[in-house]
Every structure is written in C-alpha cells, then in structure tokens.
Design an enzyme around this catalytic site. Structure first.
Site, PDB file in Angstrom:
ATOM      1  N   HIS A 157       8.325   7.015  -6.023  1.00 28.04           N
ATOM      2  CA  HIS A 157       8.122   5.533  -5.398  1.00 28.04           C
ATOM      3  C   HIS A 157       6.824   5.199  -5.533  1.00 28.04           C
ATOM      4  CE1 HIS A 157      12.234   4.970  -3.852  1.00 28.04           C
ATOM      5  NE2 HIS A 157      12.123   6.497  -3.919  1.00 28.04           N
ATOM      6  N   ASP A 351      -0.154  -0.293  -6.296  1.00 27.77           N
ATOM      7  CA  ASP A 351       1.002  -0.211  -5.456  1.00 27.77           C
ATOM      8  C   ASP A 351       2.085   0.420  -6.551  1.00 27.77           C
ATOM      9  OD1 ASP A 351       3.059  -0.348  -3.366  1.00 27.77           O
ATOM     10  OD2 ASP A 351       2.359  -2.453  -2.967  1.00 27.77           O
TER      11      ASP A 351
HETATM   12  P1  ADQ Z   1       5.925   0.396   0.559  1.00 27.95           P
HETATM   13  O1  ADQ Z   1       4.612   0.917   0.787  1.00 27.95           O
HETATM   14  O2  ADQ Z   1       6.437   0.304   2.182  1.00 27.95           O
HETATM   15  O3  ADQ Z   1       7.034   1.109  -0.250  1.00 27.95           O
HETATM   16  P2  ADQ Z   1       7.084  -2.358  -0.496  1.00 27.95           P
HETATM   17  O4  ADQ Z   1       7.373  -2.050  -1.827  1.00 27.95           O
HETATM   18  O5  ADQ Z   1       6.363  -3.607  -0.496  1.00 27.95           O
HETATM   19  O6  ADQ Z   1       6.024  -1.165  -0.023  1.00 27.95           O
HETATM   20  O7  ADQ Z   1       8.177  -2.355   0.606  1.00 27.95           O
HETATM   21  C1  ADQ Z   1       7.868  -2.465   1.819  1.00 27.95           C
HETATM   22  C2  ADQ Z   1       9.201  -3.038   2.528  1.00 27.95           C
HETATM   23  O8  ADQ Z   1       9.077  -3.254   4.022  1.00 27.95           O
HETATM   24  C3  ADQ Z   1       9.884  -4.428   2.047  1.00 27.95           C
HETATM   25  O9  ADQ Z   1      11.181  -4.325   1.937  1.00 27.95           O
HETATM   26  C4  ADQ Z   1       9.242  -5.319   3.291  1.00 27.95           C
HETATM   27  O10 ADQ Z   1       9.978  -6.526   3.332  1.00 27.95           O
HETATM   28  C5  ADQ Z   1       9.346  -4.408   4.440  1.00 27.95           C
HETATM   29  N1  ADQ Z   1       8.088  -4.858   5.492  1.00 27.95           N
HETATM   30  C6  ADQ Z   1       6.807  -4.868   4.958  1.00 27.95           C
HETATM   31  N2  ADQ Z   1       6.077  -5.631   6.032  1.00 27.95           N
HETATM   32  C7  ADQ Z   1       7.070  -5.591   6.942  1.00 27.95           C
HETATM   33  C8  ADQ Z   1       7.391  -6.227   8.467  1.00 27.95           C
HETATM   34  N3  ADQ Z   1       5.928  -6.654   9.018  1.00 27.95           N
HETATM   35  N4  ADQ Z   1       8.145  -6.175   9.197  1.00 27.95           N
HETATM   36  C9  ADQ Z   1       9.290  -5.901   8.484  1.00 27.95           C
HETATM   37  N5  ADQ Z   1       9.665  -5.246   7.348  1.00 27.95           N
HETATM   38  C10 ADQ Z   1       8.388  -5.090   6.512  1.00 27.95           C
HETATM   39  C11 ADQ Z   1       7.136   2.288  -1.299  1.00 27.95           C
HETATM   40  C12 ADQ Z   1       5.808   1.912  -2.245  1.00 27.95           C
HETATM   41  C13 ADQ Z   1       6.231   0.644  -3.184  1.00 27.95           C
HETATM   42  C14 ADQ Z   1       7.495   0.721  -3.684  1.00 27.95           C
HETATM   43  C15 ADQ Z   1       8.598   1.059  -2.567  1.00 27.95           C
HETATM   44  C16 ADQ Z   1       9.875   1.258  -3.080  1.00 27.95           C
HETATM   45  O11 ADQ Z   1       4.460   2.197  -1.734  1.00 27.95           O
HETATM   46  O12 ADQ Z   1       5.111   0.704  -4.105  1.00 27.95           O
HETATM   47  O13 ADQ Z   1       7.746  -0.541  -4.000  1.00 27.95           O
HETATM   48  O14 ADQ Z   1       8.315   2.187  -1.822  1.00 27.95           O
HETATM   49  O15 ADQ Z   1       9.882   2.065  -4.201  1.00 27.95           O
END
Ligand code: ADQ
Length: 447
Positions: A157, A351
């Site tokens: 991921h 990311d």
């Molecule tokens: P993350 O590093 O967690 O994921 P991201 O892809 O942006 O990053 O996903 C975060 C998830 O958590 C989103 O669904 C978001 O809505 C939720 N989230 C963030 N802040 C929040 C908050 N304050 N309250 C509730 N929910 C919140 C990892 C990798 C990424 C990759 C994903 C999926 O680092 O690059 O996109 O996995 O493969």
C-alpha cells in the site's frame, strides 16, 4: 471457486466490520463481501505467550475473521521498530531517520513465521491467498516453506523506492529473495512497479510487480457527504466560519503527510496575500497515530508549536487562521466537512496513493465544487492531473495554489472537478480488488 484468504497485520475490529475506516480495510472489505472468505491477522491485543495460542474465529456475513495476539516484545520489535521505525521511512524515501537493529529484523521474521504457523492449519487447497503490506513481506516465502501450494499474491500500500535507496537496508537482498515467492506483487503506481522490478533485476530475481491503483467507493462516500451536510457538527462548523473560506487538511499524524510543510505554505500564503487575511480558516484534522515511535512524538510537538505560532502571529481577537485538532472525527462527519470545504490541501511528501484526495473529490457538489490542491509526490497524482499540483517542499508554491484555489472561477472549478470525478470513478475500491485477483488468477504459480 475456492475461498479468498486475506492476510494483513491488523484485521478490522468487530464493530468496524461493516463500515471500516482507513484505506486498506475499505478496499479489502469490498473484496471479501459476498464471497466465502477468511481474513487473518493480529487482533491488536497482547498476550504473554504467542506461540501456544490458536486463532480466535468470528464469522460476520460471509467472512470469517481469524485473529492472533502478539507479545509486547513482538509488538515493539516487529511493529513499532522494524515495520514503522524502519520499513515505513525507507519506503517513503526517508533514509535519514531509519534505525536498523538486527534484533528488530529477527523478531520481524519470527512474527512472520508465527503468522505462517497459525495460518497454515486454517488453509484449504483451493484457497487464493492475498497478503497485504510491508509488515508481511516475508510471509509468502514462509508459507511456501510450510508446503502451501495455493496462489499467493501480495499488495504493497505504500511506495517502493529504487534499488539505490533500498540497498541501504542491510537485509534488503534477503527480503527481496523472499518476496520472489509471491506469484504476483501489486503496487500503487507505475513508478513503484519500475522501482521494485529494478530491485529484483539488480539481484538476479525475476520481475513480479504490476501497478493497481487503489480507490474508494465514490458513490457511497458522496452519499454520506450529502446526508451529513445537515449533521450537527457540520452545521456548527459552517456557522462558525461566518462566510470565511474553509481550507481542509485531513491526515493521520505522520511525517510522510507533509503537515509542517503545508502549515508553512499556509503561513506564506498569509504573508504573500495579505488581502485574504481574516477570510480563510485552515482546519487541520490530524488524529495521533503510532505514538510509541519517537519520530511521531517529535512531529506532534512540532505541529503544536507551529499552529500556536501562526495563530499568535497572524490571528486577531475575532479570527484564528488555523484550527488544529488531534482527535479522530467520525467518517460520516468528515464526509460532511469535505463537502462544505472550499479547498482541500493534500500535500504528502510521499504517499502510496492518498485516499483523502479521492474522498474530497467524491464529496463535492457538481454545482459548486471545491478545489483540490495535490502533491505531485502522492501516488494519486498521475491519476488526478486536474488538481492544482504542488511540490510539497515548495511553500511558496503551496501559497500560490491556495490563492488560486480560493479565487478560482466557478467554471474552472467545475471543469477540473468533472475530470477529477471521472478519475475517481474509474479506479474504485471494488474494481481494484477485482483487477488484482483476476491477474493473480491468470498468473502461473511460481515454483
Ligand atoms: P494512509 O496512510 O492511512 O493509508 P490514506 O490513503 O489517505 O492514508 O487513507 C487514510 C484513510 O483514513 C482515509 O480513508 C481517511 O478518510 C481516513 N482518515 C484520515 N484522517 C482521519 C480522521 N481524522 N478521522 C477519521 N478518518 C480519517 C495507506 C497508505 C496510503 C494508501 C492507503 C490505501 O499510506 O498511501 O492510499 O494505505 O492503500
């Protein structure tokens, strides 16, 4: 057709099994929905003896969740130190902060062996196994060593750096040799696939990587956003803005997300475009994560200080330019916040994908959409070309993009948003899993 067996470090907790938050869990939930499946991983709990346990089983709809506990020492060396203190920064190109210790690597391998020992008795011959993320790079090889003949796929991921960076890791060659046990490896972008195959080639190993960009369920998220505009929290936020533009940042507290750099960009915006002073609010929602890792604690202190500094320097008795929260906000409320935001700042330094960018687009109204400011170093950037693209290290560039975002004409916002919405509906969570599993199905078993 046989079962799908998913393995990830964490398995969604029982209350999250219908509505998980977070990228991996949302994508995988679609894959396991409606087919007989098994999802195996760590429970999130500790035990004093991890070797003499049997997995706890709990069936919810068509999926059986099988979880095991880890000792505190396993958690510390495997999860906090090797996975999150070393592999995470390495894969995000931050070799300056990695801290390698042989003991951490040894326990990382032992925990992967424990996963294999605990999983094997649950497997059937016609299962397809899909392993997720950097915590479990060696698991496929460990399963093969225990005689597992099923197809085994792996999805990473987070980004994967080129050999010139990866070779900094003292155990890189051994890890790559073990990764060659997978029949197929999925990564987020073409660049990641090129980098990983380059690492295999440099070590005389066969290529394995293909890119499968992950997505969200845009229809479900969009509906959640519409429903929640009337939620009490969203209404209160809206009223408190008193007509000011809302700039939204939503990220786990993580140095890869570029939050200090973004806040610096916002401060530059306030200095460079003083005509907007008093007219914007940056709401940065950043729940604390990995508080056991030192670099995360340091980041938290830095952000507390920056937010305080900006409000003290630029604020007024009736206006705070930044509102900074470290608590978690329910997913449906976040969807409503996205919908009322004028601009989203998604500026990671690196990311894998970044689902927040996709969620912001899915939450907008077609009549009056907000503007997305996106880092060119996010995995989502190649797909989302109509965002206002910034280099996250260029604070002046971020300042200019904020100015462009809040002054953009309705026509331009609509034109950009329509293209972005098309992108977001093309690669969804559901078809991401199908694309990967179809290719795994067609791939020859590696001997
Ligand atoms: P993350 O590093 O967690 O994921 P991201 O892809 O942006 O990053 O996903 C975060 C998830 O958590 C989103 O669904 C978001 O809505 C939720 N989230 C963030 N802040 C929040 C908050 N304050 N309250 C509730 N929910 C919140 C990892 C990798 C990424 C990759 C994903 C999926 O680092 O690059 O996109 O996995 O493969």
């Amino acid at each position: 057709m046989g079962r799908l067996v998913v393995v990830s470090n964490r398995v969604p907790a029982p209350r999250e099994r219908s509505q998980p938050a977070g990228g991996l869990a949302v994508g995988v939930r679609d894959a396991v929905r409606g087919t007989e499946s098994l999802w195996f991983g760590w429970s999130g709990r500790h035990t004093s003896q991890s070797k003499e346990q049997t997995p706890k089983l709990d069936t919810h709809e068509s999926c059986t969740y099988a979880t095991i506990d880890l000792t505190r020492s396993e958690y510390e060396h495997f999860y906090e130190k090797f996975s999150n203190g070393l592999l995470w920064p390495l894969c995000h190109y931050r070799i300056g902060i990695i801290d390698y210790k042989r003991i951490d690597y040894q326990v990382y391998r032992e925990v992967n062996a424990l996963f294999a020992d605990q999983l094997v008795p649950l497997l059937r011959d016609d299962d397809t196994i899909w392993i997720h993320d950097y915590h479990l790079f060696p698991l496929g090889a460990k399963l093969r060593r225990r005689g597992v003949k099923a197809k085994i796929g792996f999805f990473l991921h987070i980004p994967f750096p080129p050999w010139s960076v990866t070779r900094v890791l003292p155990c890189a060659q051994e890890m790559l040799r073990e990764m060659a046990a997978y029949d197929l490896i999925g990564v987020q972008t073409e660049e990641d696939a090129r980098n990983m195959d380059g690492c295999f080639e440099a070590n005389d190993l066969p290529n394995r990587a293909t890119h499968f960009p992950i997505g969200i369920d845009p229809v479900e998220f969009g509906e959640q956003a519409v429903r929640n505009v009337m939620a009490e929290e969203v209404q209160r936020l809206h009223a408190s803005l008193r007509g000011r533009k809302l700039i939204l940042g939503v990220d786990r507290l993580d140095y890869s997300k570029g939050i200090p750099e973004r806040i610096h960009g916002y401060e530059t915006f306030l200095n460079r475009y003083p005509e907007h002073k008093g007219e914007t609010v940056l709401l940065q929602i950043t729940p604390v994560s990995r508080a056991g890792v030192a670099s995360y604690r340091a980041l938290r202190r830095e952000l507390d200080e920056m937010a305080g500094h900006i409000n003290a320097m630029h604020g007024n008795f009736d206006w705070s330019p930044i509102r900074y929260l470290t608590q978690s906000v329910p997913r449906e409320v976040l969807a409503g916040f996205h919908r009322i935001a004028d601009v989203a700042l998604v500026t990671p330094l690196r990311d894998g994908m970044n689902l927040v960018a996709k969620e912001f687009v899915a939450a907008q109204s077609a009549d009056d959409p907000g503007a997305l400011i996106l880092s060119s170093l996010a995995g989502a950037a190649p797909e989302m070309e109509q965002a206002l693209m910034v280099n996250p290290y260029d604070h002046e560039g971020i300042a200019d993009a904020i100015h462009a975002g809040i002054t953009m004409s309705l026509e331009e916002r609509q034109r950009r948003w329509q293209a972005l919405y098309r992108d977001v509906t093309q690669n969804t969570a559901a078809n991401w899993a199908d694309r990967f599993l179809d290719m795994l199905n067609e791939t020859e078993r590696q001997e």
